[in-house]
Motif scaffolding. Structure first.
Motif, PDB file in Angstrom:
ATOM      1  N   THR A  25       3.227 -21.049  39.824  1.00  0.00           N
ATOM      2  CA  THR A  25       1.964 -20.527  39.201  1.00  0.00           C
ATOM      3  C   THR A  25       3.550 -18.950  39.918  1.00  0.00           C
ATOM      4  O   THR A  25       2.880 -17.923  39.722  1.00  0.00           O
ATOM      5  CB  THR A  25       1.002 -20.150  39.276  1.00  0.00           C
ATOM      6  OG1 THR A  25       0.308 -21.288  38.578  1.00  0.00           O
ATOM      7  CG2 THR A  25       0.153 -18.703  38.207  1.00  0.00           C
ATOM      8  N   SER A  26       2.520 -18.835  41.555  1.00  0.00           N
ATOM      9  CA  SER A  26       3.182 -17.696  42.108  1.00  0.00           C
ATOM     10  C   SER A  26       5.197 -17.155  41.728  1.00  0.00           C
ATOM     11  O   SER A  26       4.877 -16.118  41.952  1.00  0.00           O
ATOM     12  CB  SER A  26       3.659 -17.929  43.503  1.00  0.00           C
ATOM     13  OG  SER A  26       2.541 -17.964  44.258  1.00  0.00           O
ATOM     14  N   VAL A  27       5.702 -17.576  41.595  1.00  0.00           N
ATOM     15  CA  VAL A  27       7.305 -17.811  40.961  1.00  0.00           C
ATOM     16  C   VAL A  27       7.304 -17.629  39.866  1.00  0.00           C
ATOM     17  O   VAL A  27       7.965 -15.821  39.511  1.00  0.00           O
ATOM     18  CB  VAL A  27       7.891 -18.903  41.055  1.00  0.00           C
ATOM     19  CG1 VAL A  27       9.061 -18.530  40.737  1.00  0.00           C
ATOM     20  CG2 VAL A  27       8.275 -19.345  42.756  1.00  0.00           C
ATOM     21  N   LEU A  28       6.363 -17.959  38.840  1.00  0.00           N
ATOM     22  CA  LEU A  28       6.383 -17.722  37.548  1.00  0.00           C
ATOM     23  C   LEU A  28       5.864 -15.406  37.880  1.00  0.00           C
ATOM     24  O   LEU A  28       7.249 -15.234  36.320  1.00  0.00           O
ATOM     25  CB  LEU A  28       5.310 -18.313  36.874  1.00  0.00           C
ATOM     26  CG  LEU A  28       4.819 -17.962  34.917  1.00  0.00           C
ATOM     27  CD1 LEU A  28       5.849 -18.684  33.843  1.00  0.00           C
ATOM     28  CD2 LEU A  28       3.944 -17.796  34.888  1.00  0.00           C
ATOM     29  N   PRO A  46      -5.832  -7.436  24.516  1.00  0.00           N
ATOM     30  CA  PRO A  46      -4.586  -7.673  24.703  1.00  0.00           C
ATOM     31  C   PRO A  46      -4.485  -9.165  24.756  1.00  0.00           C
ATOM     32  O   PRO A  46      -5.218 -10.347  25.246  1.00  0.00           O
ATOM     33  CB  PRO A  46      -4.216  -6.966  26.331  1.00  0.00           C
ATOM     34  CG  PRO A  46      -5.265  -7.560  27.291  1.00  0.00           C
ATOM     35  CD  PRO A  46      -6.534  -6.860  25.796  1.00  0.00           C
ATOM     36  N   GLN A  47      -3.229  -9.117  23.692  1.00  0.00           N
ATOM     37  CA  GLN A  47      -2.556 -11.117  23.655  1.00  0.00           C
ATOM     38  C   GLN A  47      -2.828 -11.791  25.107  1.00  0.00           C
ATOM     39  O   GLN A  47      -2.228 -10.877  26.821  1.00  0.00           O
ATOM     40  CB  GLN A  47      -0.830 -10.939  23.168  1.00  0.00           C
ATOM     41  CG  GLN A  47      -0.983 -12.309  23.167  1.00  0.00           C
ATOM     42  CD  GLN A  47       0.078 -12.466  22.189  1.00  0.00           C
ATOM     43  OE1 GLN A  47       0.533 -11.027  21.206  1.00  0.00           O
ATOM     44  NE2 GLN A  47       0.588 -13.893  21.299  1.00  0.00           N
ATOM     45  N   ARG A  48      -3.494 -13.149  25.650  1.00  0.00           N
ATOM     46  CA  ARG A  48      -2.706 -13.585  26.316  1.00  0.00           C
ATOM     47  C   ARG A  48      -1.742 -14.157  26.588  1.00  0.00           C
ATOM     48  O   ARG A  48      -0.780 -14.803  25.314  1.00  0.00           O
ATOM     49  CB  ARG A  48      -3.871 -14.462  26.320  1.00  0.00           C
ATOM     50  CG  ARG A  48      -4.389 -15.541  27.685  1.00  0.00           C
ATOM     51  CD  ARG A  48      -5.313 -16.612  28.158  1.00  0.00           C
ATOM     52  NE  ARG A  48      -6.374 -16.046  28.341  1.00  0.00           N
ATOM     53  CZ  ARG A  48      -7.729 -15.528  26.959  1.00  0.00           C
ATOM     54  NH1 ARG A  48      -7.409 -16.261  25.853  1.00  0.00           N
ATOM     55  NH2 ARG A  48      -8.599 -14.857  27.146  1.00  0.00           N
ATOM     56  N   ILE A  49      -1.048 -14.559  28.161  1.00  0.00           N
ATOM     57  CA  ILE A  49       0.185 -14.586  28.261  1.00  0.00           C
ATOM     58  C   ILE A  49       0.463 -16.296  28.285  1.00  0.00           C
ATOM     59  O   ILE A  49      -0.248 -16.849  28.779  1.00  0.00           O
ATOM     60  CB  ILE A  49       0.555 -14.323  29.439  1.00  0.00           C
ATOM     61  CG1 ILE A  49       0.777 -12.503  28.830  1.00  0.00           C
ATOM     62  CG2 ILE A  49       2.351 -14.765  29.471  1.00  0.00           C
ATOM     63  CD1 ILE A  49       1.498 -11.840  27.881  1.00  0.00           C
ATOM     64  N   SER A  50       0.918 -16.737  27.268  1.00  0.00           N
ATOM     65  CA  SER A  50       1.669 -18.594  27.538  1.00  0.00           C
ATOM     66  C   SER A  50       2.672 -18.648  27.468  1.00  0.00           C
ATOM     67  O   SER A  50       3.560 -17.486  27.825  1.00  0.00           O
ATOM     68  CB  SER A  50       0.642 -19.088  26.019  1.00  0.00           C
ATOM     69  OG  SER A  50       1.842 -18.607  25.207  1.00  0.00           O
ATOM     70  N   THR A  51       3.249 -19.727  28.016  1.00  0.00           N
ATOM     71  CA  THR A  51       5.065 -20.009  28.607  1.00  0.00           C
ATOM     72  C   THR A  51       4.758 -21.632  28.706  1.00  0.00           C
ATOM     73  O   THR A  51       4.488 -22.469  28.160  1.00  0.00           O
ATOM     74  CB  THR A  51       3.972 -20.388  30.166  1.00  0.00           C
ATOM     75  OG1 THR A  51       3.975 -20.949  30.758  1.00  0.00           O
ATOM     76  CG2 THR A  51       3.627 -18.220  30.746  1.00  0.00           C
ATOM     77  N   PRO A  52       6.253 -21.640  28.816  1.00  0.00           N
ATOM     78  CA  PRO A  52       6.567 -23.100  28.296  1.00  0.00           C
ATOM     79  C   PRO A  52       5.734 -23.855  29.160  1.00  0.00           C
ATOM     80  O   PRO A  52       6.412 -25.482  29.408  1.00  0.00           O
ATOM     81  CB  PRO A  52       7.918 -23.662  28.226  1.00  0.00           C
ATOM     82  CG  PRO A  52       8.681 -21.514  28.205  1.00  0.00           C
ATOM     83  CD  PRO A  52       7.221 -21.146  28.813  1.00  0.00           C
ATOM     84  N   PHE A  53       6.239 -23.439  30.480  1.00  0.00           N
ATOM     85  CA  PHE A  53       5.130 -24.019  31.759  1.00  0.00           C
ATOM     86  C   PHE A  53       4.036 -24.719  31.734  1.00  0.00           C
ATOM     87  O   PHE A  53       2.887 -24.585  30.742  1.00  0.00           O
ATOM     88  CB  PHE A  53       5.997 -23.815  32.933  1.00  0.00           C
ATOM     89  CG  PHE A  53       7.029 -22.665  32.522  1.00  0.00           C
ATOM     90  CD1 PHE A  53       8.407 -24.054  33.205  1.00  0.00           C
ATOM     91  CD2 PHE A  53       7.109 -21.585  32.771  1.00  0.00           C
ATOM     92  CE1 PHE A  53       9.167 -23.560  32.250  1.00  0.00           C
ATOM     93  CE2 PHE A  53       8.581 -21.637  32.096  1.00  0.00           C
ATOM     94  CZ  PHE A  53       9.762 -22.028  32.773  1.00  0.00           C
ATOM     95  N   SER A  54       3.583 -25.979  32.531  1.00  0.00           N
ATOM     96  CA  SER A  54       2.280 -26.643  32.901  1.00  0.00           C
ATOM     97  C   SER A  54       1.779 -26.489  34.118  1.00  0.00           C
ATOM     98  O   SER A  54       2.456 -26.044  34.518  1.00  0.00           O
ATOM     99  CB  SER A  54       2.439 -27.639  32.088  1.00  0.00           C
ATOM    100  OG  SER A  54       3.196 -29.014  32.345  1.00  0.00           O
ATOM    101  N   GLU A  63      -3.335 -19.049  36.026  1.00  0.00           N
ATOM    102  CA  GLU A  63      -2.839 -20.453  36.588  1.00  0.00           C
ATOM    103  C   GLU A  63      -2.364 -21.420  35.295  1.00  0.00           C
ATOM    104  O   GLU A  63      -2.290 -21.178  34.591  1.00  0.00           O
ATOM    105  CB  GLU A  63      -4.571 -20.859  36.897  1.00  0.00           C
ATOM    106  CG  GLU A  63      -5.502 -20.985  34.974  1.00  0.00           C
ATOM    107  CD  GLU A  63      -7.271 -21.020  35.431  1.00  0.00           C
ATOM    108  OE1 GLU A  63      -7.874 -21.077  36.617  1.00  0.00           O
ATOM    109  OE2 GLU A  63      -7.497 -21.303  34.770  1.00  0.00           O
ATOM    110  N   ASP A  64      -1.975 -22.601  36.670  1.00  0.00           N
ATOM    111  CA  ASP A  64      -1.353 -23.595  35.921  1.00  0.00           C
ATOM    112  C   ASP A  64      -0.094 -23.537  34.684  1.00  0.00           C
ATOM    113  O   ASP A  64       0.331 -23.679  33.594  1.00  0.00           O
ATOM    114  CB  ASP A  64      -1.375 -24.659  34.687  1.00  0.00           C
ATOM    115  CG  ASP A  64      -3.017 -25.058  36.464  1.00  0.00           C
ATOM    116  OD1 ASP A  64      -2.764 -25.857  37.216  1.00  0.00           O
ATOM    117  OD2 ASP A  64      -3.660 -25.670  35.052  1.00  0.00           O
ATOM    118  N   CYS A  65       0.525 -21.931  35.241  1.00  0.00           N
ATOM    119  CA  CYS A  65       1.793 -21.442  35.064  1.00  0.00           C
ATOM    120  C   CYS A  65       1.208 -20.699  32.957  1.00  0.00           C
ATOM    121  O   CYS A  65       2.600 -20.296  32.655  1.00  0.00           O
ATOM    122  CB  CYS A  65       3.033 -22.654  34.715  1.00  0.00           C
ATOM    123  SG  CYS A  65       3.656 -22.792  35.937  1.00  0.00           S
TER     124      CYS A  65
END
Length: 314
Positions: free
Chosen positions: A256-259, A4-12, A275-277
Motif C-alpha cells: 500500500t505504501s508503494v501504491l 469525491p469518488q473513492r479510489i479503487s485498484t486491481p490490487f488487494s 488500506e489493503d491497496c
C-alpha cells in the motif's frame, strides 16, 4: 456537493509491493524512505529501487542502513541506493538531514515509527511516540518542501495505522502532562496525526504539485512490535477478534505504501487514507478497519499543523 469518488485498484490485501509496482518506471526520480533499514521500509525501498528510483534510506542505525543498501543493490542491480543518518526524535538530526539534501525530491515515504513504547520523553519534554511518528516527520517534510516543490508532481506517503481508531489528537494534552500515560492511546493519536498531516499538506501544497496520502500497511511482524509482548498481542486479538490479526508478509505490508507513492491511479489525489491497496471506507463502529472521521477533519488538520509549527519553534 458530491463526495469525491473513492479510489479503487486491481490490487488487494494479498498483493505484494512488486506486483503493485509492475510496469511503473521511476528512472530519474529520487525517493527518501525513513526507517528504510527494517521492516516494511526495506521492502518499500527495494521495490522503489527495483523500478529505477534513486533511493535514500534515512535511518538511525547507519551500519544496518549500509547493509540494507548493499543488499538492495545486489538484488535489484540499482547502485543508486544511499544511506543518511536521521533520528526523528532529535530536532538537530532532522535539521542536518534537510540541510544536506540537494536537488529535487520526488517521493518522501514517512515510514519510520515507534509503537506502544513505555512512557518516554524527548529532551524537550515531548511524548516520544508523538515526537517521532508525527513531529519528526512533520519537520522533515516541511524542511524538504522546496525540494518536493521543485520536483513537479511530488508525493508524500504518510504511514499511519488502524490504531488511529484508538484516539484522535487530544489537543488539550498531547504530551500526557495531565492524563495518565497509556501506550496505545499515545500511539493512536500519533497515527491520527499522520493522517491529518496528509490532509493539511495536500491542502497547503497542492499548488506546488505536491500531494500527500496516508495509509494502513496491515499487520506485519517486524521490529516495530519490539515493545509488544506475546501476552499483549493475545489481549489485542481477544479485544479485536482474530480477523483483525491476519499477518501480512513484509512484501505485502509494503504494497500500500508503494501504491500510494507510485500508482498513476493517484495522480493529483491527496488527503486520503488507504488500506489493503485501496482507499478506505469510513470506519464502522465495532470494526478495526476504515478511517475515522476525525482523522480526515480539515479543521483538526489545520489545527495540528499550527500546533506543530508552534511546538517546533519553541
Amino acid at each position: 456537493m458530491n463526495a469525491p469518488q473513492r479510489i479503487s485498484t486491481p490490487f488487494s490485501a494479498e498483493s505484494t509491493a512488486a506486483e503493485v509496482a509492475a510496469g511503473i518506471d521511476l528512472t530519474g526520480r529520487r525517493a527518501v524512505v525513513t526507517g528504510g533499514a527494517s521492516g516494511i521500509g526495506v521492502e518499500t525501498a527495494r521495490t522503489l529501487a527495483g523500478i529505477g528510483a534513486e533511493v535514500t534510506l534515512a535511518v538511525r542505525d547507519l551500519a544496518a542502513g549500509e547493509q540494507t543498501a548493499n543488499e538492495i543493490t545486489a538484488t535489484t542491480g540499482n547502485d543508486r541506493v544511499h544511506v543518511a543518518p536521521l533520528d526523528l526524535a532529535d530536532r538537530a538530526s532532522v535539521t542536518a538531514f534537510v540541510a544536506a539534501w540537494d536537488g529535487p525530491l520526488h517521493l518522501l515515504v514517512n515510514n519510520a515509527g515507534v509503537m506502544a513504547a513505555p512512557e518516554t520523553r524527548t529532551p524537550e519534554g515531548w511524548e516520544l511516540q508523538f515526537a517521532t511518528n508525527h513531529l519528526g516527520h512533520f519537520a522533515l517534510a516541511t524542511g524538504l518542501h522546496r525540494a518536493l516543490a521543485s520536483a513537479g508532481g511530488a508525493r508524500v506517503v504518510s504511514v499511519s495505522s488502524s490504531a488511529h481508531l484508538r484516539s484522535p489528537v487530544v489537543f488539550d494534552d498531547i504530551h500526557f502532562a495531565r492524563r495518565p500515560y497509556e501506550p496505545w492511546a499515545a500511539y493512536g493519536q500519533s497515527k491520527t496525526a499522520n493522517v491529518l498531516f496528509a490532509v493539511e499538506a495536500t491542502s497547503r501544497w497542492a499548488d506546488d504539485g505536491i500531494t500527500a496520502n496516508a495509509l494502513m500497511p496491515g499487520g506485519i511482524r517486524t521490529n516495530l512490535q519490539r515493545y509488544v509482548s506475546e501476552a499483549e498481542l493475545d489481549r489485542l486479538r481477544a479485544e479485536a477478534g482474530p480477523s483483525a490479526f491476519v499477518w501480512k508478509t513484509p512484501e505485502q505490508g509494503a504494497a500500500t505504501s508503494v501504491l500510494v507513492g507510485t500508482s498513476p491511479l493517484l495522480d493529483g489525489i491527496g488527503g486520503r487514507y488507504f488500506e489493503d491497496c485501496a482507499e478506505a471506507e469510513p470506519h464502522r463502529p465495532g470494526t478495526r478497519n476504515g478511517v475515522a472521521a476525525y482523522a480526515l477533519d480539515p479543521e483538526a488538520a489545520a489545527r495540528l499543523w499550527a500546533e506543530s509549527v508552534r511546538t517546533l519553534a519553541g
